[in-house]
Design an enzyme around this catalytic site. Structure first.
Site, short mmCIF file in Angstrom:
data_model
loop_
_atom_site.label_atom_id
_atom_site.label_comp_id
_atom_site.label_asym_id
_atom_site.label_seq_id
_atom_site.Cartn_x
_atom_site.Cartn_y
_atom_site.Cartn_z
N TYR A 1 -2.83 -8.17 14.14
CA TYR A 1 -3.71 -8.81 13.16
C TYR A 1 -3.76 -10.33 13.30
CZ TYR A 1 -6.09 -8.26 8.56
OH TYR A 1 -6.99 -8.20 7.52
N GLU B 1 -7.17 0.05 7.25
CA GLU B 1 -7.36 0.44 8.66
C GLU B 1 -6.45 1.62 9.01
OE1 GLU B 1 -9.18 -2.67 7.58
OE2 GLU B 1 -7.10 -3.19 7.95
N ASN C 1 -9.70 0.95 -4.09
CA ASN C 1 -9.73 -0.24 -3.24
C ASN C 1 -11.15 -0.49 -2.74
OD1 ASN C 1 -8.42 -2.45 -1.82
ND2 ASN C 1 -8.87 -1.31 0.04
N GLU C 2 -11.69 -1.64 -3.03
CA GLU C 2 -13.02 -2.05 -2.57
C GLU C 2 -14.05 -0.92 -2.80
OE1 GLU C 2 -11.94 -5.35 0.82
OE2 GLU C 2 -12.15 -3.27 1.47
N GLU D 1 -7.01 -10.28 -1.25
CA GLU D 1 -6.90 -10.13 0.21
C GLU D 1 -7.46 -11.39 0.86
OE1 GLU D 1 -8.64 -6.69 1.96
OE2 GLU D 1 -7.64 -5.26 0.64
N TYR E 1 0.84 -1.20 0.00
CA TYR E 1 0.00 0.00 0.00
C TYR E 1 0.87 1.25 0.00
CZ TYR E 1 -4.32 -2.45 1.56
OH TYR E 1 -5.43 -3.23 1.67
#
Length: 662
Positions: free
Chosen positions: A332, A126, A184-185, A265, A80
């Site tokens: 995570y 996030e 993204n999404e 993902e 990213y």
């Protein structure tokens, strides 16, 4: 000139042919719609990739983390690029130090890893506001992630800075970037603006060329794929180990009947929210899902083999019926831990990968060394009772000195924290109106009349963004919070000071319109009568702490109690090493930690689940004291100390608060 002999001419022609084959122009990475695969240099190719966020990893640790990913058998990494990390102010760019994305990409190439790049402009991750700069909200009516001309102008300006750095590193040009994701999404966002996606496609093509493979990523629901995909962008999907692999890829086939199957993902873990239990995902389920996808010939990116803590102010928030801020740690439950340590999950993934392609020769690099530095009292201590001349953490437990409280109340330090002075306004202004990106703002006024019986201090719904610490006559009275307590009862005399310290807990990165304004969005009232005549102090605490405050000029210790926003300081020396460590906050309420001026993030042990903050060894000094600064917002323990451990504590929630604060 002399005539060239045939043998010499043949040699030159052969050399030219070989040069053409080896030249960057001969390299290719393409879609094959006939064989449903990628082709790399004309040969069928499938990648097994993992995400790594360079912005969440200290630069000294980049090589270690990437090497562990390579030794896991991964052929690629997904990266990213957070726009707001590199353009903190309009037209002001930062690609130095930890932000040197070109150096990071060059390191991936050096280690033999391919790259799948995700430059946004929106990335989610996030991350604060999904990577979009908060200064976009200086125009209050801007429509983010849309064809709004003001938004597109800012996006184009950014892409014209970023993408020229990327183009020479594309695989076709001799680099290692095989594909680039656009947005993204987007199908999860309310706008569903195809004009916006078309604009991005045009910009990416203009700046990166016609050969680079551009793609999108969305969830598997029909409405997500409907709004998130566009002709000219190859559509991929994302899902976790709980999904039926065949059904999930069936959703991709709905929009891409031919071409490679791709899960961009694959969730090997999940994020944590403050006040909820620590997320975990079974290694067995993760490995089984990965094997199922690889048996289908799919390309997979795992989210995320390595994710690290972000230093503030970068954690974002989700909106799922309510505001849900993300914890400081981005561990995570990933195959590589927050500290970069290989886990059981990593070795399970490695075993699966070995069934489909050879693993690199050699052992997995070991976990980084950790050190439990012990207790540090937040006061400079010259010696232990009985002549034990050593740093406080190094003293035997029985000889550790009792702590006499020394701290600076935040309201006594406004001249340092807001050197430009306050802004006068009849009514409160938002962070964005103040051009304050992150952190804290103090709103100061006075009671307009005597309040001899308890009166209700309150705010309109959804106007406390995100937490407001209320002080009357500099005495802490309680906290107002978003989607929580919105009123307090107060008493006082006309002219008594009223201060509200507003904290930004992270702008929304997913789940709603991400125009997430911060501060007091509406006016505070006293028994429904609006308060006015505010002095507003935008605080720059990071700058003050980085310049050595309060260690260089600690104000006189306050005679007031330990409740309310205050700074605490201490030092410790490492015993000739600077190893990674974890800080625990026994008895503390909520606040932030800096070590040697480095903002290590929020602690909130009473809320959980995170109980420790990770301290990379790279921020510590050897041979000289390490300065600790704590901003406690609600109330410090009677004996303020920190505990440095050699392992993290993640899974303590509100119901376990007695355990968490032992």
């Amino acid at each position: 000139s002399a005539r060239m002999g045939l043998p010499a001419l043949a040699l030159l022609l052969a050399a030219g042919i070989l040069h053409a084959q080896a030249s960057p122009l001969a390299r290719s990475f393409e879609l094959d719609y006939e064989e449903d695969c990628f082709r790399k240099d004309g040969v069928p190719f499938r990648y097994i990739s993992g995400s790594i966020h360079y912005a969440r990893v200290p630069r000294p640790a980049w090589r270690d983390r990437l090497l562990k990913m390579y030794m896991s058998g991964l052929s690629a990494v997904q990266v990213y690029v957070p726009w707001n990390y590199h353009e903190p102010w309009p037209g002001v760019y930062d690609f130095a130090g930890d932000r040197d994305v070109e150096a990071f990409l060059d390191l991936t190439a050096e280690l033999g890893l391919l790259v799948i790049l995700r430059p946004g402009p929106y990335i989610c991750a996030e991350w604060e506001m999904g990577g979009l700069p908060s200064w976009l909200l200086w125009k209050p009516d801007i429509v983010l992630r849309s064809s709004d001309p003001a938004y597109l102008a800012a996006v184009d300006s950014w892409l014209h800075v970023l993408l020229p750095k990327i183009k020479p590193r594309l695989y076709q040009h001799g680099g290692n970037i095989i594909s680039v994701q656009v947005e993204n999404e987007y199908g999860s966002y309310y706008a569903c603006d195809y004009g916006y996606l078309r604009h991005l496609l045009g910009s990416f093509r203009a700046l990166l060329g016609s050969e680079v493979l551009l793609f999108t990523t969305d969830g598997t629901r029909a409405e997500e794929l409907h709004c998130g995909t566009l002709q000219g962008l190859y559509a991929t999907i994302d899902f976790g180990p709980g999904s039926n692999v065949t059904e999930a890829f069936g959703a991709q086939r709905w929009v891409e009947p031919k071409g490679p199957l791709v899960n961009s993902e694959y969730y090997t873990g999940w994020l944590d929210y403050w006040g909820e239990t620590h997320a975990s995902t079974s290694s067995v389920h993760v490995a089984r899902g990965l094997e199922d996808m690889l048996q289908l010939g799919a390309s997979v990116n795992m989210q995320s083999p390595f994710l690290q803590l972000p230093s503030l102010p970068w954690p974002g928030a989700d909106f799922k019926d309510q505001y849900k801020p993300v914890t400081t740690s981005y561990d995570y439950d990933a195959p590589l831990s927050e500290a970069g340590d290989p886990t059981e999950k990593l070795f399970a993934i490695r075993t699966v990968i070995s069934k489909f392609q050879p693993l690199p020769a050699g052992p997995m690099p070991p976990a980084t060394p950790k050190y439990a530095y012990g207790r540090v009292a937040l006061q400079k201590v010259s010696a232990c009772p009985g002549g034990c001349a050593a740093p406080a953490w190094h003293c035997p437990a029985a000889q550790r000195p009792p702590l006499s409280l020394q701290h600076a109340d935040l309201l006594d330090a406004l001249d340092v924290l807001c050197p430009s002075g306050p802004i006068q306004s009849r009514f409160p202004l938002t962070f964005e109106a103040l051009k304050q990106a992150h952190g804290f703002v103090v709103y100061h006024t006075q009671l307009p009349w005597d309040v001899l019986d308890p009166a209700t201090l309150g705010a309109p719904p959804h106007s406390i963004c995100d937490r407001g610490y209320v002080m009357l006559q500099k005495e802490y009275r309680g906290t107002l919070e978003r989607d929580g307590q919105a009123t307090l009862h107060v008493m006082g005399r006309a002219g008594d000071t009223l201060d509200v310290l507003l904290e930004n807990m992270g702008r929304i990165s997913f789940g709603a319109n991400i125009s997430d304004f911060k501060g007091l969005l509406g006016n505070l009232s006293l028994d429904s009568s609006p308060l006015s005549n505010w002095l507003i102090y935008p605080l720059d605490i990071d700058a003050a702490v980085q310049q050595g405050w309060p260690h260089t000029a600690l104000p006189k210790s306050s005679s007031r109690g330990r409740a309310g926003p205050a700074f605490y300081t201490g030092t410790f020396e490492s015993p000739g090493i600077a190893w990674d460590t974890f800080v625990k906050f026994p008895g503390w309420s909520k606040g932030q930690l800096w070590i040697n001026g480095f903002n290590l993030g929020r602690y909130w042990p009473r809320h959980g689940p995170q109980q420790t903050l990770f301290v990379p060894g790279s921020v510590l000094h050897v041979g000289r004291p390490n300065n600790i600064t704590v901003l406690e917002l609600e109330g410090a323990p009677s004996t303020p100390l920190l505990l440095f451990l050699d392992q993290p504590l993640f899974n303590r929630t509100l119901s376990h608060s007695t355990v968490a604060t032992e």
